[in-house]
Each structure stands twice: as structure tokens, then as C-alpha cells.
Design a protein around this motif. Structure first.
Motif, PDB file in Angstrom:
ATOM      1  N   ALA A   1       0.846  -1.194   0.000  1.00  0.00           N
ATOM      2  CA  ALA A   1       0.000   0.000   0.000  1.00  0.00           C
ATOM      3  C   ALA A   1       0.885   1.249   0.000  1.00  0.00           C
ATOM      4  CB  ALA A   1      -0.897  -0.012   1.234  1.00  0.00           C
ATOM      5  N   PRO A   2       0.534   2.255  -0.813  1.00  0.00           N
ATOM      6  CA  PRO A   2       1.346   3.476  -0.886  1.00  0.00           C
ATOM      7  C   PRO A   2       1.575   4.104   0.494  1.00  0.00           C
ATOM      8  CG  PRO A   2      -0.463   3.561  -2.481  1.00  0.00           C
ATOM      9  CD  PRO A   2      -0.622   2.279  -1.730  1.00  0.00           C
ATOM     10  N   GLY A   3       0.587   3.986   1.374  1.00  0.00           N
ATOM     11  CA  GLY A   3       0.677   4.608   2.696  1.00  0.00           C
ATOM     12  C   GLY A   3       1.733   4.013   3.610  1.00  0.00           C
ATOM     13  N   LEU A   4       2.424   2.965   3.157  1.00  0.00           N
ATOM     14  CA  LEU A   4       3.454   2.341   3.996  1.00  0.00           C
ATOM     15  C   LEU A   4       4.804   3.032   3.895  1.00  0.00           C
ATOM     16  CD1 LEU A   4       2.584  -1.393   3.232  1.00  0.00           C
ATOM     17  CD2 LEU A   4       2.403  -0.313   5.484  1.00  0.00           C
ATOM     18  N   LEU A   5       4.973   3.914   2.895  1.00  0.00           N
ATOM     19  CA  LEU A   5       6.257   4.606   2.720  1.00  0.00           C
ATOM     20  C   LEU A   5       6.007   6.070   2.383  1.00  0.00           C
ATOM     21  CD1 LEU A   5       8.410   2.184   0.471  1.00  0.00           C
ATOM     22  CD2 LEU A   5       8.860   2.774   2.864  1.00  0.00           C
ATOM     23  N   PRO A   6       6.917   6.947   2.788  1.00  0.00           N
ATOM     24  CA  PRO A   6       6.786   8.367   2.415  1.00  0.00           C
ATOM     25  C   PRO A   6       7.180   8.607   0.958  1.00  0.00           C
ATOM     26  CG  PRO A   6       8.771   8.039   3.722  1.00  0.00           C
ATOM     27  CD  PRO A   6       8.071   6.706   3.658  1.00  0.00           C
ATOM     28  N   THR A   7       6.804   9.757   0.451  1.00  0.00           N
ATOM     29  CA  THR A   7       7.069  10.156  -0.927  1.00  0.00           C
ATOM     30  C   THR A   7       8.515   9.908  -1.365  1.00  0.00           C
ATOM     31  OG1 THR A   7       5.454  11.889  -0.646  1.00  0.00           O
ATOM     32  CG2 THR A   7       6.916  12.138  -2.496  1.00  0.00           C
ATOM     33  N   LYS A   8       9.447  10.336  -0.507  1.00  0.00           N
ATOM     34  CA  LYS A   8      10.866  10.241  -0.841  1.00  0.00           C
ATOM     35  C   LYS A   8      11.271   8.781  -1.122  1.00  0.00           C
ATOM     36  CE  LYS A   8      15.278  11.428   1.235  1.00  0.00           C
ATOM     37  NZ  LYS A   8      15.824  10.896   2.491  1.00  0.00           N
ATOM     38  N   SER A   9      10.759   7.861  -0.341  1.00  0.00           N
ATOM     39  CA  SER A   9      11.116   6.454  -0.515  1.00  0.00           C
ATOM     40  C   SER A   9      10.511   5.891  -1.799  1.00  0.00           C
ATOM     41  CB  SER A   9      10.626   5.630   0.675  1.00  0.00           C
ATOM     42  OG  SER A   9      11.079   6.181   1.881  1.00  0.00           O
ATOM     43  N   TRP A  10       9.253   6.254  -2.086  1.00  0.00           N
ATOM     44  CA  TRP A  10       8.637   5.758  -3.330  1.00  0.00           C
ATOM     45  C   TRP A  10       9.387   6.288  -4.548  1.00  0.00           C
ATOM     46  CZ3 TRP A  10       6.402   1.536  -3.059  1.00  0.00           C
ATOM     47  CH2 TRP A  10       5.461   1.208  -2.072  1.00  0.00           C
ATOM     48  N   GLN A  11       9.838   7.572  -4.457  1.00  0.00           N
ATOM     49  CA  GLN A  11      10.635   8.129  -5.561  1.00  0.00           C
ATOM     50  C   GLN A  11      11.888   7.291  -5.749  1.00  0.00           C
ATOM     51  OE1 GLN A  11      11.091  12.173  -4.304  1.00  0.00           O
ATOM     52  NE2 GLN A  11       9.394  12.899  -5.567  1.00  0.00           N
ATOM     53  N   GLY A  12      12.516   6.947  -4.626  1.00  0.00           N
ATOM     54  CA  GLY A  12      13.731   6.128  -4.669  1.00  0.00           C
ATOM     55  C   GLY A  12      13.462   4.777  -5.327  1.00  0.00           C
ATOM     56  N   VAL A  13      12.351   4.153  -4.971  1.00  0.00           N
ATOM     57  CA  VAL A  13      12.000   2.849  -5.558  1.00  0.00           C
ATOM     58  C   VAL A  13      11.772   2.986  -7.062  1.00  0.00           C
ATOM     59  CG1 VAL A  13      10.211   1.041  -5.644  1.00  0.00           C
ATOM     60  CG2 VAL A  13      10.972   1.928  -3.423  1.00  0.00           C
ATOM     61  N   MET A  14      10.966   3.990  -7.437  1.00  0.00           N
ATOM     62  CA  MET A  14      10.566   4.117  -8.843  1.00  0.00           C
ATOM     63  C   MET A  14      11.707   4.602  -9.745  1.00  0.00           C
ATOM     64  SD  MET A  14       7.634   2.824  -8.674  1.00  0.00           S
ATOM     65  CE  MET A  14       6.920   3.067 -10.312  1.00  0.00           C
ATOM     66  N   ASN A  15      12.702   5.278  -9.141  1.00  0.00           N
ATOM     67  CA  ASN A  15      13.835   5.760  -9.934  1.00  0.00           C
ATOM     68  C   ASN A  15      14.941   4.729 -10.081  1.00  0.00           C
ATOM     69  OD1 ASN A  15      12.594   8.198 -10.325  1.00  0.00           O
ATOM     70  ND2 ASN A  15      13.617   9.213  -8.605  1.00  0.00           N
ATOM     71  N   SER A  16      14.760   3.560  -9.497  1.00  0.00           N
ATOM     72  CA  SER A  16      15.845   2.561  -9.575  1.00  0.00           C
ATOM     73  C   SER A  16      15.301   1.168  -9.863  1.00  0.00           C
ATOM     74  CB  SER A  16      16.631   2.555  -8.254  1.00  0.00           C
ATOM     75  OG  SER A  16      15.776   2.184  -7.184  1.00  0.00           O
ATOM     76  N   LEU A  17      14.223   1.099 -10.642  1.00  0.00           N
ATOM     77  CA  LEU A  17      13.592  -0.207 -10.892  1.00  0.00           C
ATOM     78  C   LEU A  17      14.504  -1.183 -11.637  1.00  0.00           C
ATOM     79  CD1 LEU A  17       9.859   0.710 -11.680  1.00  0.00           C
ATOM     80  CD2 LEU A  17      10.736  -0.465  -9.650  1.00  0.00           C
ATOM     81  N   ASP A  18      15.477  -0.639 -12.375  1.00  0.00           N
ATOM     82  CA  ASP A  18      16.386  -1.556 -13.080  1.00  0.00           C
ATOM     83  C   ASP A  18      17.326  -2.271 -12.109  1.00  0.00           C
ATOM     84  OD1 ASP A  18      17.553   0.945 -12.564  1.00  0.00           O
ATOM     85  OD2 ASP A  18      19.035   0.688 -14.154  1.00  0.00           O
ATOM     86  N   LYS A  19      17.504  -1.679 -10.936  1.00  0.00           N
ATOM     87  CA  LYS A  19      18.301  -2.352  -9.892  1.00  0.00           C
ATOM     88  C   LYS A  19      17.441  -2.463  -8.653  1.00  0.00           C
ATOM     89  CE  LYS A  19      22.659  -0.449 -11.506  1.00  0.00           C
ATOM     90  NZ  LYS A  19      22.063   0.747 -12.179  1.00  0.00           N
ATOM     91  N   HIS A  20      16.497  -3.393  -8.687  1.00  0.00           N
ATOM     92  CA  HIS A  20      15.456  -3.496  -7.674  1.00  0.00           C
ATOM     93  C   HIS A  20      15.720  -4.691  -6.749  1.00  0.00           C
ATOM     94  CE1 HIS A  20      11.361  -2.746  -6.189  1.00  0.00           C
ATOM     95  NE2 HIS A  20      11.108  -4.026  -6.293  1.00  0.00           N
ATOM     96  N   TYR A  21      16.418  -4.432  -5.670  1.00  0.00           N
ATOM     97  CA  TYR A  21      16.683  -5.479  -4.681  1.00  0.00           C
ATOM     98  C   TYR A  21      17.195  -6.767  -5.332  1.00  0.00           C
ATOM     99  CZ  TYR A  21      13.822  -2.097  -2.220  1.00  0.00           C
ATOM    100  OH  TYR A  21      13.320  -0.925  -1.715  1.00  0.00           O
ATOM    101  N   GLY A  22      18.152  -6.601  -6.208  1.00  0.00           N
ATOM    102  CA  GLY A  22      18.777  -7.769  -6.822  1.00  0.00           C
ATOM    103  C   GLY A  22      18.082  -8.267  -8.069  1.00  0.00           C
ATOM    104  N   THR A  23      17.036  -7.550  -8.512  1.00  0.00           N
ATOM    105  CA  THR A  23      16.363  -7.978  -9.730  1.00  0.00           C
ATOM    106  C   THR A  23      16.098  -6.763 -10.627  1.00  0.00           C
ATOM    107  OG1 THR A  23      14.476  -9.225 -10.595  1.00  0.00           O
ATOM    108  CG2 THR A  23      14.061  -7.889  -8.663  1.00  0.00           C
ATOM    109  N   ASP A  24      15.732  -7.010 -11.865  1.00  0.00           N
ATOM    110  CA  ASP A  24      15.385  -5.924 -12.777  1.00  0.00           C
ATOM    111  C   ASP A  24      13.864  -5.850 -12.874  1.00  0.00           C
ATOM    112  OD1 ASP A  24      14.961  -4.139 -14.811  1.00  0.00           O
ATOM    113  OD2 ASP A  24      16.376  -5.056 -16.211  1.00  0.00           O
ATOM    114  N   ALA A  25      13.292  -4.771 -12.367  1.00  0.00           N
ATOM    115  CA  ALA A  25      11.833  -4.628 -12.368  1.00  0.00           C
ATOM    116  C   ALA A  25      11.421  -3.442 -13.255  1.00  0.00           C
ATOM    117  CB  ALA A  25      11.321  -4.461 -10.939  1.00  0.00           C
ATOM    118  N   SER A  26      12.225  -3.160 -14.264  1.00  0.00           N
ATOM    119  CA  SER A  26      11.931  -2.031 -15.177  1.00  0.00           C
ATOM    120  C   SER A  26      10.569  -2.193 -15.840  1.00  0.00           C
ATOM    121  CB  SER A  26      12.964  -1.968 -16.303  1.00  0.00           C
ATOM    122  OG  SER A  26      14.258  -1.993 -15.787  1.00  0.00           O
ATOM    123  N   ILE A  27       9.901  -1.066 -16.071  1.00  0.00           N
ATOM    124  CA  ILE A  27       8.595  -1.091 -16.738  1.00  0.00           C
ATOM    125  C   ILE A  27       8.547  -0.006 -17.815  1.00  0.00           C
ATOM    126  CG2 ILE A  27       7.323  -2.126 -14.816  1.00  0.00           C
ATOM    127  CD1 ILE A  27       6.526   0.618 -13.886  1.00  0.00           C
TER     128      ILE A  27
END
Ligand code: HEC
Ligand code: HEC
Length: 155
Positions: free
Chosen positions: A48-74
Motif C-alpha cells: 500500500a502506498p501509505g506504507l512509505l513516504p514520498t521520498k522512498s517511493w521516488q527512490g524505488v521508482m527511480n531505480s527499478l532496473d536495480k530493484h533489490y537484486g532484480t530488474d523490475a523495469s517497466i
């Protein structure tokens, strides 16, 4: 368990007041884009989006190609759509405002506090595998509901 829990809840509601109501039912905003289910809930719980603040979601979405050891690019369209939805619905209560290390919900102080009683070997069970696997225990996690009524630690 029930008794000590209710005592805890009463004590915390005295301390935290209205923020307590946000603790267990974070909720899944109704306008969830289909791309979120398709792209972000295929490998794990639909966080759920409400589990993380804006800054963290930006961090997740800006690095999907290096997503916790996997490539989650979209694709660019889904990226824009999901990012916008996460931004608008990111954590609003102070409880979830902390930006945790590695943009991990499971790295938050509140997560450690709420799960402090769970023993190490439980996280390692084949039925659980990872702290990130919310839905293994929170049956309504994909709806952003973490109420204790719907928690069951699998064997
Ligand atoms: C190809 C599989 C895959 C896809 C697709 C994917 N993820 Fe993940 N995600 C992972 C893995 C693997 C982890 C690390 C899980 C672990 O440590 O057990 C993770 C972890 C996370 C975490 C941190 C969880 C924690 O530990 O607190 C967040 C937040 C997250 N993903 C968000 C997203 C979002 C948003 C999308 C969609 C844009 C997405 N993921 C798509 C595989 C994926
Ligand atoms: C091994 C099982 C397990 C996993 C996996 C797990 N939790 Fe929990 N969680 C629990 C238990 C047990 C509680 C305490 C329930 C209670 O209040 O009695 C809890 C409590 C919570 C609470 C507090 C609820 C309240 O009433 O205050 C939240 C929020 C929460 N978890 C979120 C998460 C999220 C988000 C994830 C995944 C990133 C997750 N949990 C993963 C077992 C788990």
C-alpha cells in the motif's frame, strides 16, 4: 495475547491519540491503476502506498532496473502512472513518515517495533521466506489492511 494486546492498544491510544486509527488499516486507495497490480504485485505483496513516504517511493521508482537484486523495469507510461499514484497516496501519518534505509518498509523502526516478538526462525520458514512477504501472515495485506484480526503466522 488478546488481553495484553488490548492493554497495549489502550495505552498506545492514550499516547498517540488519533494516529492509532491509521496503524492497522492503511488501506489501498480506490483509484489504484491496473498497471500497479500487473507490474508491482506479481513478485510480491501489493504494498500500500501509505506504507512509505514520498521520498522512498521516488527512490524505488527511480531505480527499478536495480530493484533489490532484480530488474523490475517497466514501460514509461506505467512508470508515470504508478509513480503519480504512489506520490499522491504516500504516507501521510507521522507514523509512516520515516524514510527507511534502502526504501524498505521492513527497514522502518515501526516495522521492527510491531514485529519485535516474532522469532528469527519464523521469518525463515518456507511459508514466510522474507519479512517483505507481508501476505504470508497478513491475509488482507493486498488491501492495505494489517488489522490483527487478519494476521495468521503460517506453520
Ligand atoms: C521481478 C520481480 C519484482 C517486480 C516486478 C517488482 N518487485 Fe519489488 N521487490 C522484488 C524483490 C525480489 C524484493 C526484495 C524482497 C525481499 O527482500 O524478500 C522487492 C522489494 C520491494 C520493496 C521493499 C520491500 C521491503 O522489504 O520493505 C518495495 C517497496 C517494492 N519492492 C516495490 C515495488 C514496486 C513499487 C514495484 C512496481 C513498480 C515492484 N516492487 C516490482 C521483486 C520485484
Ligand atoms: C511472519 C508473519 C508476518 C509478516 C511476514 C509480516 N507481518 Fe506484520 N505483523 C505480524 C504480527 C504477528 C503482527 C502483530 C499483530 C497484532 O497486533 O497482534 C504484525 C503487525 C503489523 C502491523 C501493526 C498492526 C497493528 O495493529 O498495529 C503492521 C502495520 C504490519 N504488521 C505491517 C506489515 C507489513 C507492511 C509487512 C510486509 C512488508 C508485514 N507486516 C509482514 C506478522 C507478520
Amino acid at each position: 495475547m488478546k488481553n495484553s494486546l488490548s492493554r497495549f492498544l489502550i495505552a498506545s491510544s492514550l499516547m498517540l491519540g488519533s494516529t492509532l486509527a491509521l496503524a492497522d488499516r492503511i488501506g489501498m486507495p480506490g483509484n489504484m491503476p491496473k498497471s500497479f497490480t500487473a507490474e508491482c504485485a506479481s513478485c510480491h505483496t501489493a504494498y500500500a502506498p501509505g506504507l512509505l513516504p514520498t521520498k522512498s517511493w521516488q527512490g524505488v521508482m527511480n531505480s527499478l532496473d536495480k530493484h533489490y537484486g532484480t530488474d523490475a523495469s517497466i514501460d514509461a507510461k506505467s512508470l508515470a502512472e504508478i509513480s503519480a499514484w504512489l506520490q499522491v497516496n504516500a504516507a501521510s501519518s507521522r507514523k509512516f513518515a520515516e524514510a527507511p534505509p534502502d526504501n524498505r518498509i521492513t527497514g522502518s523502526d515501526w516495522f521492527a517495533r510491531k514485529h519485535g516478538e516474532i522469532k528469527k526462525d519464523v521469518w525463515l520458514r518456507a511459508s514466510v521466506k522474507s519479512k517483505s512477504n507481508c501476505i504470508a501472515c497478513h491475509q488482507q495485506a493486498n488491501k492495505g489492511d494489517f488489522d490483527d484480526d487478519s494476521v495468521k503466522i503460517p506453520k
